[in-house]
Every structure is written in structure tokens, then in C-alpha cells.
Design an enzyme around this catalytic site. Structure first.
Site, PDB file in Angstrom:
ATOM      1  N   GLU A 140      -5.001  -3.850  -1.813  1.00  0.00           N
ATOM      2  CA  GLU A 140      -6.448  -3.590  -1.762  1.00  0.00           C
ATOM      3  C   GLU A 140      -6.779  -2.348  -0.940  1.00  0.00           C
ATOM      4  O   GLU A 140      -7.914  -1.907  -0.896  1.00  0.00           O
ATOM      5  CB  GLU A 140      -7.188  -4.825  -1.224  1.00  0.00           C
ATOM      6  CG  GLU A 140      -6.879  -5.209   0.223  1.00  0.00           C
ATOM      7  CD  GLU A 140      -5.614  -6.057   0.394  1.00  0.00           C
ATOM      8  OE1 GLU A 140      -4.617  -5.823  -0.317  1.00  0.00           O
ATOM      9  OE2 GLU A 140      -5.623  -6.934   1.279  1.00  0.00           O
ATOM     10  N   ARG A 141      -5.741  -1.784  -0.253  1.00  0.00           N
ATOM     11  CA  ARG A 141      -6.023  -0.615   0.602  1.00  0.00           C
ATOM     12  C   ARG A 141      -6.078   0.696  -0.187  1.00  0.00           C
ATOM     13  O   ARG A 141      -6.791   1.617   0.187  1.00  0.00           O
ATOM     14  CB  ARG A 141      -4.946  -0.489   1.677  1.00  0.00           C
ATOM     15  CG  ARG A 141      -4.709  -1.773   2.432  1.00  0.00           C
ATOM     16  CD  ARG A 141      -4.259  -1.545   3.833  1.00  0.00           C
ATOM     17  NE  ARG A 141      -3.748  -2.773   4.408  1.00  0.00           N
ATOM     18  CZ  ARG A 141      -4.487  -3.838   4.692  1.00  0.00           C
ATOM     19  NH1 ARG A 141      -5.795  -3.832   4.467  1.00  0.00           N
ATOM     20  NH2 ARG A 141      -3.937  -4.922   5.208  1.00  0.00           N
ATOM     21  N   CYS A 145       9.526   1.689   3.498  1.00  0.00           N
ATOM     22  CA  CYS A 145      10.434   0.595   3.840  1.00  0.00           C
ATOM     23  C   CYS A 145      11.847   1.110   4.044  1.00  0.00           C
ATOM     24  O   CYS A 145      12.689   0.421   4.589  1.00  0.00           O
ATOM     25  CB  CYS A 145      10.418  -0.467   2.762  1.00  0.00           C
ATOM     26  SG  CYS A 145      11.112   0.133   1.245  1.00  0.00           S
ATOM     27  N   GLU A 201       9.094  -4.202  13.098  1.00  0.00           N
ATOM     28  CA  GLU A 201       8.891  -3.042  12.229  1.00  0.00           C
ATOM     29  C   GLU A 201       7.588  -2.370  12.653  1.00  0.00           C
ATOM     30  O   GLU A 201       6.537  -3.022  12.666  1.00  0.00           O
ATOM     31  CB  GLU A 201       8.790  -3.511  10.772  1.00  0.00           C
ATOM     32  CG  GLU A 201       8.593  -2.375   9.787  1.00  0.00           C
ATOM     33  CD  GLU A 201       8.414  -2.874   8.346  1.00  0.00           C
ATOM     34  OE1 GLU A 201       7.731  -3.896   8.137  1.00  0.00           O
ATOM     35  OE2 GLU A 201       8.943  -2.212   7.444  1.00  0.00           O
ATOM     36  N   PHE A 229       0.816  -1.225   0.000  1.00  0.00           N
ATOM     37  CA  PHE A 229       0.000   0.000   0.000  1.00  0.00           C
ATOM     38  C   PHE A 229       0.843   1.266   0.000  1.00  0.00           C
ATOM     39  O   PHE A 229       0.364   2.334  -0.368  1.00  0.00           O
ATOM     40  CB  PHE A 229      -0.937   0.004   1.223  1.00  0.00           C
ATOM     41  CG  PHE A 229      -0.262   0.439   2.498  1.00  0.00           C
ATOM     42  CD1 PHE A 229      -0.108   1.799   2.786  1.00  0.00           C
ATOM     43  CD2 PHE A 229       0.265  -0.484   3.400  1.00  0.00           C
ATOM     44  CE1 PHE A 229       0.541   2.212   3.950  1.00  0.00           C
ATOM     45  CE2 PHE A 229       0.910  -0.076   4.559  1.00  0.00           C
ATOM     46  CZ  PHE A 229       1.051   1.278   4.832  1.00  0.00           C
ATOM     47  N   SER A 249       5.396  -6.955   3.329  1.00  0.00           N
ATOM     48  CA  SER A 249       5.951  -7.283   4.644  1.00  0.00           C
ATOM     49  C   SER A 249       6.701  -8.620   4.597  1.00  0.00           C
ATOM     50  O   SER A 249       6.450  -9.456   3.725  1.00  0.00           O
ATOM     51  CB  SER A 249       4.828  -7.344   5.673  1.00  0.00           C
ATOM     52  OG  SER A 249       3.910  -8.347   5.298  1.00  0.00           O
ATOM     53  N   LYS A 272      -1.243  -7.378  -9.156  1.00  0.00           N
ATOM     54  CA  LYS A 272      -2.186  -7.509  -8.036  1.00  0.00           C
ATOM     55  C   LYS A 272      -1.784  -6.439  -7.019  1.00  0.00           C
ATOM     56  O   LYS A 272      -0.902  -6.643  -6.189  1.00  0.00           O
ATOM     57  CB  LYS A 272      -2.082  -8.927  -7.444  1.00  0.00           C
ATOM     58  CG  LYS A 272      -3.320  -9.424  -6.728  1.00  0.00           C
ATOM     59  CD  LYS A 272      -3.804  -8.556  -5.617  1.00  0.00           C
ATOM     60  CE  LYS A 272      -2.948  -8.637  -4.382  1.00  0.00           C
ATOM     61  NZ  LYS A 272      -3.313  -7.583  -3.371  1.00  0.00           N
TER      62      LYS A 272
END
Ligand code: NAD
Length: 498
Positions: free
Chosen positions: A176-177, A281, A383, A149, A226, A173
Site C-alpha cells: 500500500e506504500r 533484502c 534488520e 514496497f 518482512s 495484493k
């Protein structure tokens, strides 16, 4: 409620799963759309379209594929403001930060413009008497990208330009957020002249991902997200015989040596720790001042700046950071700060109760500064992915280096110093993939490649740049001899070309 559709073989479709997920404006907490959640049926249709498109696209001369990238470059540049706004509405980052995301994406497109040169092969004449050898790199086929996201336009654009310029076709893909950016990226590619079916977008979560990982016609998977999901994708994808690169999470440390310019180091930590609400990240989440005096001076500089952070929605041009992505993320981050406090960290600046007038329903966490964090604490081991900067005081340079080398993640790191010898030693010894010397967020430019070490990456290839050309192609070596008219009979010994 608007529905964000999949795009398969050039057509927007809600698919057949009947599943949707809510998409929020994180600044207000209001639902602003639904996104279609695909599964095996949608993935199968997208892969079939991509497989058909591969026949023509892979046979298209690289120079013609590059022309699509040149046009995309101009379109993305002209529409960067619109792309940035699309990012911010669903992600929440400030407009300027989103513009930075678009610029880094644009640079990957620019690198992909040079693909004919990158795909040039090697040729050796006379590897044996009358024998020539040619090594070339050919496209893999249908490849897939699964993206996070936090950079909803840039990370897809780390992957797609390189993959399709190399001659592959693509199934994306997205997260979805914040799924709208992926559909806008699709539109830009089509406007640039990318043929139907070369790029397809399937929205969804685990069901769609599993269908990609198990599909026999998907040759390679690029993942960014993640670490637990990266590890899962790497092992399931490899088991299914695919080439996989899976980039995971991070805990990035910045060492501040006693000779560093503390004002500069504090400014760098503010931007790298709190920009994008810490949801990068490559965010610096741990400051490691060396020596008590350095630590005291650093914390004294940081505390008022963290307190004074300007937090607001992306529509506020003065905002320095926005909300976090979801209510769950907000609760998780607040819970981790609670845990840090109960495990003994000093909460120097506390963002847990931050509220913004007029935006009471938003997913806000204020800037938080934790001092006297130790390696055993949960806030250090995990994290956090939020606006929380931990200060871990090291007694010596060696202790600081050993600390970083002992951490499970190895994405990015930085050292702030005026000592060239220390910086050189650091760059050499540190077990981290991307290293900054007086540069807090050392994201490589598009003509280098991006990738961490240790549990920040699974697979042998970094993303974009020269590594992407290797990841998205496979080597073929052709050894040829043309008849000389002299027949010598069959040879049964292992060929030595002699
Ligand atoms: P995430 O792992 O939750 O999701 C990433 C993708 O995986 C999404 O498309 C999601 O739909 C899918 N997914 C989620 N759970 C899944 C499951 N159980 N099975 C299969 N697929 C699943 O990550 P996120 O929260 O979107 O992004 C933040 C994370 O990404 C952070 O850990 C951050 O460090 C990392 N990240 C890493 C890099 C890098 O280059 N190393 C870059 C950006 C973000």
C-alpha cells in the site's frame, strides 16, 4: 487527491470498503495520492473473477500463453523508462536503480516465454505389460501474491509471469506504500493480450491479506516481505490448506579476508550497502573484515566514501541513493542508530541529521557507518532496512563463518578473497541460500531460483525459475492400459505392474 483503484475483472474500482490510505512522495514528504484499501468484499470479487477466468485460461495451450509473455517482454522493454519513473515517484529510488529493477523483472518474463518446454511431461512406455505411465504438471487454480514496497514492479513480476504462464489465474495484493506500479504492470499484461480476469489487483493491508489467506478458492499464496509477516502468512495459509511460499527479511554479511583487494571490497560494500538506501533484502548490512589490520584498512577506505555519498531525489541524475520509504521508517532507522551508539558502537559516519535543501520534508537518512559492532547489539540482531552499514570485526575466518551461521536470517552472503580454497569452503559451509564469491549481491538470474534459508524463507520453494514451475503446478501421473481383449478377472493384490 488522485485515488489509486483496485482492478477486478478488467475494471478499475474503488471497492466498497470506504477505506483509503495516503501515498507519499518520499523525497518531499508530500502526499501525492490515496490508495483504495480493500477487504473481504474486494478479495471475494477478485477471486471469483479469477476462478471464472481459470476455466478458459488453463485450457489455453501453453504456446499461446507463452505468446502473451513474448508480447509482454517487448512492451516492458519499450516502456521500461515509464515503469522506472512510476516506481521512483512513490518509492524514491534513483532512476537508474529503478531501471535495474525493471531489467531483472524483464528477465523473469523472458524465462516465462519458454513455459511450453518447462511444462513438458515425462512418459514411460511399458511400465507393465501393455501399461504406460505419463507424469504431467497441471495448474493449481487461483493463486495470490502479496508483495513488499521495496521492489514494487519486480517482485510482482517475479510471481505473475510464472504463475499465469503455468495456467493459473492471479490476485495481486501489492504494498500500500507504492501501489501505482502494480496497476501499471496490470496495464502492460492487458496490452500484451492477457484475458480479462486472469490478473486482478486488490490494494490494501492486513484485511485484504487475511481475506486471501482464508478464501477457500485460493490454492496458493506467494509472499515477499518482512519475517514476522512471512511467518504469519505461512502458518495461517497452511492452516487453511494452501500451498504457501513466504520469503522474509535478511541480515546479509560480507566477509573480507586479509588477501582481498580492499578497494574492490569497499566499492562493493558501498553499492551493496547504500544502493536503494539499503532497502533491499539482498543489501549487505554487515561487513565482517577478518583481522584488525584488514578492518582498519577497510574502515579507512569506507568512511570518506560514505561521507561523500550523493543523496538526492530520483529526478537528480547524479544521486546515488534516495530517501527511505516513510516517516516511520526514517524514525525507526534513526532510533536504531541511537541504540547502536548507546550500546557501544562507534558512529564513524552519522547520517541521522541529514537534510536536503529544497526537500526538507522528505524522509531522508544519510549514509551511516558503524564500527566495532558486536553480535549482542540491536543493530546487529535486527534488520535495519536503511542506509546503515555495520562493521563487525572477526578475529579469524572461522569466527566469521560461525557468526553468519548463528544469525537467524540466511538470505544472502558474500566473501571477498583471492583464495579459491577459502571461497570454496565458504560456499559449502555457510548456512545461507544465496552466496556470492567476490559478488556482493548474488541475486540468482531468472533461470535459477531465488530464496534464502532459515528465517528468511518459510516453505519449500524458492521464487521464479524452475522452483516456480513446481510451486505453481501440481503433479499428476496417469497410468493407462488399453484392453487387449483377454479378460483375466479381477486382481486383489497390491498392483506391482508385473
Ligand atoms: P511488510 O512485511 O511490512 O509488507 C509486505 C506485505 O505484507 C505488504 O503487501 C503489506 O501490505 C502486507 N502486510 C504488512 N503487515 C501485515 C500484517 N500484519 N498482516 C498481513 N499482511 C501484512 O514488508 P515491507 O516493509 O513492505 O518490505 C520490506 C521487507 O521485505 C524487508 O524485511 C525485506 O527484507 C523483505 N523483503 C524480502 C525479500 C526476499 O526475497 N526475501 C525481497 C524483498 C523484500
Amino acid at each position: 487527491m488522485a485515488l489509486i483503484n483496485h482492478i477486478i475483472e478488467g475494471a478499475a474500482t474503488a471497492g466498497s470498503s470506504g477505506q483509503t490510505a495516503p501515498v507519499y512522495n518520499p523525497a518531499t514528504g508530500e502526499q501525492i495520492a490515496d490508495v483504495a484499501m480493500g477487504g473481504a468484499a474486494e478479495v471475494n470479487a477478485a477471486v471469483a473473477a479469477a476462478k471464472t477466468a481459470f476455466e478458459t485460461w488453463s485450457a489455453t495451450p501453453p504456446a499461446k500463453r507463452a505468446r502473451v509473455m513474448f508480447r509482454l517482454r517487448d512492451i516492458l522493454d519499450a516502456r521500461r523508462d515509464e515503469v522506472a519513473r512510476t516506481i521512483s515517484v512513490e518509492h524514491g529510488k534513483t532512476h537508474d536503480d529503478a531501471l535495474g529493477e525493471v531489467t531483472r523483472a524483464l528477465e523473469v518474463v523472458e524465462y516465462a516465454c519458454g513455459i511450453p518446454e518447462k511444462l513438458k511431461g515425462d512418459f514411460s512406455r511399458d511400465v507393465g505389460p501393455g501399461i504406460d505411465s505419463c507424469a504431467e504438471r497441471q495448474a493449481l487454480g487461483v493463486v495470490a501474491g502479496i508483495t513488499p514496497f521495496n521492489f514494487p514492479a519486480m517482485v510482482p513480476l517475479w510471481m505473475i509471469p510464472m504463475a499465469v504462464a503455468c495456467g493459473n489465474t492471479f490476485v495481486l495484493k501489492p504494498s500500500e506504500r507504492d501501489p501505482s506500479s502494480a496497476n501499471l504492470v496490470y496495464d502492460l499484461f492487458r496490452e500484451a493480450g492477457l484475458p480479462e480476469g486472469v490478473l486482478n489487483v486488490v490494494h490494501g493491508g492486513k484485511d485484504a491479506v487475511d481475506a486471501i489467506l482464508d478464501h477457500k478458492d485460493v490454492q496458493a499464496v506467494s509472499f515477499v516481505g518482512s519475517t514476522p509477516v512471512a511467518e504469519y502468512i505461512y502458518s495461517r495459509g497452511c492452516t487453511a490448506g494452501k500451498r504457501v511460499q513466504a520469503l522474509g527479511g535478511a541480515k546479509n554479511h560480507m566477509i573480507i579476508l586479509p588477501d582481498a583487494d580492499i578497494d574492490q571490497a569497499a566499492d562493493a560494500l558501498m553499492g551493496a550497502g547504500f544502493g536503494s538506501a539499503g532497502e533491499r533484502c539482498m543489501a549487505v548490512s554487515v561487513a565482517v573484515p577478518v583481522g584488525e589490520e584488514t578492518a582498519d584498512r577497510l574502515v579507512a577506505k569506507l568512511a570518506p566514501q560514505v561521507q561523500a555519498l550523493r543523496i538526492g531525489p530520483s529526478t537528480d541524475p547524479d544521486a546515488e541513493m534516495g530517501p527511505v520509504i516513510t516517516k516511520q521508517a526514517q524514525d525507526r532507522i534513526v532510533g536504531l542508530i541511537d541504540k547502536g551508539e548507546s550500546e557501544g558502537a562507534d558512529v564513524v559516519v552519522d547520517g541521522r541529521d541529514f537534510r536536503l535543501q529544497g526537500y526538507e520534508g522528505g524522509f531522508w537518512v544519510g549514509g551511516t557507518l558503524l564500527d566495532r559492532v558486536t553480535p549482542e547489539m540491536t543493530v546487529y540482531r535486527e534488520e535495519i532496512f536503511g542506509p546503515v552499514l555495520s562493521v563487525l570485526r572477526a578475529g579469524s575466518y572461522d569466527e566469521a563463518v560461525n557468526l553468519i551461521n548463528a544469525h537467524e536470517y540466511g538470505n544472502g552472503t558474500a566473501i571477498f578473497t583471492r583464495d579459491g580454497d577459502a571461497a570454496r569452503d565458504f560456499a559449502n559451509r555457510i548456512q545461507v541460500g544465496m552466496v556470492g564469491v567476490n559478488v556482493p549481491i548474488p541475486v540468482p538470474v531468472a533461470y535459477h531460483s531465488f530464496g534464502g534459508w532459515k528465517r528468511s524463507i518459510f516453505g519449500a520453494h524458492g521464487i521464479y525459475g524452475p522452483e516456480a514451475v513446481h510451486f505453481y503446478t501440481r503433479l499428476k501421473t496417469v497410468t493407462s492400459r488399453w484392453p487387449t481383449g483377454i479378460r483375466a478377472g479381477a486382481e486383489f493384490n497390491f498392483p506391482s505392474m508385473g
